[in-house]
Design a protein around this motif. Sequence first.
Motif, short mmCIF file in Angstrom:
data_model
loop_
_atom_site.label_atom_id
_atom_site.label_comp_id
_atom_site.label_asym_id
_atom_site.label_seq_id
_atom_site.Cartn_x
_atom_site.Cartn_y
_atom_site.Cartn_z
N ASP A 1 22.05 53.90 57.55
CA ASP A 1 21.41 55.03 58.04
C ASP A 1 20.19 54.80 59.03
O ASP A 1 19.23 55.72 58.86
CB ASP A 1 20.93 55.76 56.85
CG ASP A 1 21.70 56.06 55.94
OD1 ASP A 1 23.14 56.45 56.27
OD2 ASP A 1 21.94 55.91 54.61
N ASP A 2 20.30 53.68 59.76
CA ASP A 2 19.11 53.45 60.95
C ASP A 2 19.61 54.37 62.07
O ASP A 2 20.05 53.69 63.14
CB ASP A 2 18.78 52.21 60.97
CG ASP A 2 17.86 51.80 62.09
OD1 ASP A 2 17.22 52.75 62.33
OD2 ASP A 2 17.72 50.57 62.40
N TYR A 3 19.55 55.68 62.10
CA TYR A 3 19.96 56.28 63.26
C TYR A 3 19.13 56.11 64.58
O TYR A 3 19.55 55.96 65.57
CB TYR A 3 19.98 57.79 62.95
CG TYR A 3 20.63 58.37 61.67
CD1 TYR A 3 22.06 58.08 61.55
CD2 TYR A 3 19.95 58.60 60.64
CE1 TYR A 3 22.58 58.49 60.50
CE2 TYR A 3 20.68 59.07 59.49
CZ TYR A 3 21.99 58.78 59.42
OH TYR A 3 22.78 59.12 58.36
N VAL B 1 20.54 52.81 65.77
CA VAL B 1 22.00 53.02 66.37
C VAL B 1 21.60 53.70 67.71
O VAL B 1 22.35 53.20 68.85
CB VAL B 1 22.57 53.44 65.66
CG1 VAL B 1 24.15 53.74 66.42
CG2 VAL B 1 23.08 52.78 64.21
N GLY B 2 20.79 54.48 67.86
CA GLY B 2 20.54 55.39 68.96
C GLY B 2 19.84 54.28 70.01
O GLY B 2 20.35 54.47 71.18
N GLU C 1 22.93 52.45 71.49
CA GLU C 1 23.61 52.93 72.38
C GLU C 1 23.11 53.36 73.83
O GLU C 1 23.47 53.33 74.76
CB GLU C 1 24.02 54.50 71.87
CG GLU C 1 25.00 54.30 70.54
CD GLU C 1 24.98 55.56 69.63
OE1 GLU C 1 24.37 56.63 70.06
OE2 GLU C 1 25.93 55.75 68.76
N GLU D 1 26.85 47.48 57.90
CA GLU D 1 25.73 48.33 57.47
C GLU D 1 25.25 47.87 56.15
O GLU D 1 25.91 47.72 55.11
CB GLU D 1 25.55 49.69 57.49
CG GLU D 1 26.12 50.07 58.83
CD GLU D 1 26.15 51.62 58.89
OE1 GLU D 1 25.67 52.30 58.13
OE2 GLU D 1 26.77 52.40 59.88
#
Length: 151
Positions: A44-46, A49-50, A53, A69
């Motif tokens: 849940d480390d958005y 990850v963002g 990307e 994860e």
Amino acid sequence: PDLEKEYLLDAEHVIVGHESHPLASIPRVTPEDLLEYPFIGFADDYAGVGRMEKFFASHGLHSPGLSVETSSLEMLLSLLATGGFLASFSTQILDRSRQMGLCRINLSESFWRFKVGAVYRRGAQLSPLVGILLRALQLKLKETSGKSRPS
């Protein structure tokens, strides 16, 4: 405008692997090189990850995403110690994980840099505990910035 920001330190996220990882011995690793290996990260480390990307997209590449994860720092470090994975995390964690044989992968550029600090409402009365925490952080950061760090 109603928020007060108190700068504490500059932080950097780097790519990390075990010293036995194939990329650990390469003097200059490219973003393309990273795509050959699985990444692990926090569940849940958005934001993380963002950032991944965005980093790969800035080089015209698709992000490899996360193969594993976990919500546990110990599990992340243990998986990295197996030698097969890569991760991105702060140099402050890297300093503490060298005893597990983890090292910075020599990426040809910075993965992500940012300023760390405390944010609170301007003019608000800080609770005594928040004041103690801020002073303790400032003192600890002052102590560690005076020590020489291994490269």
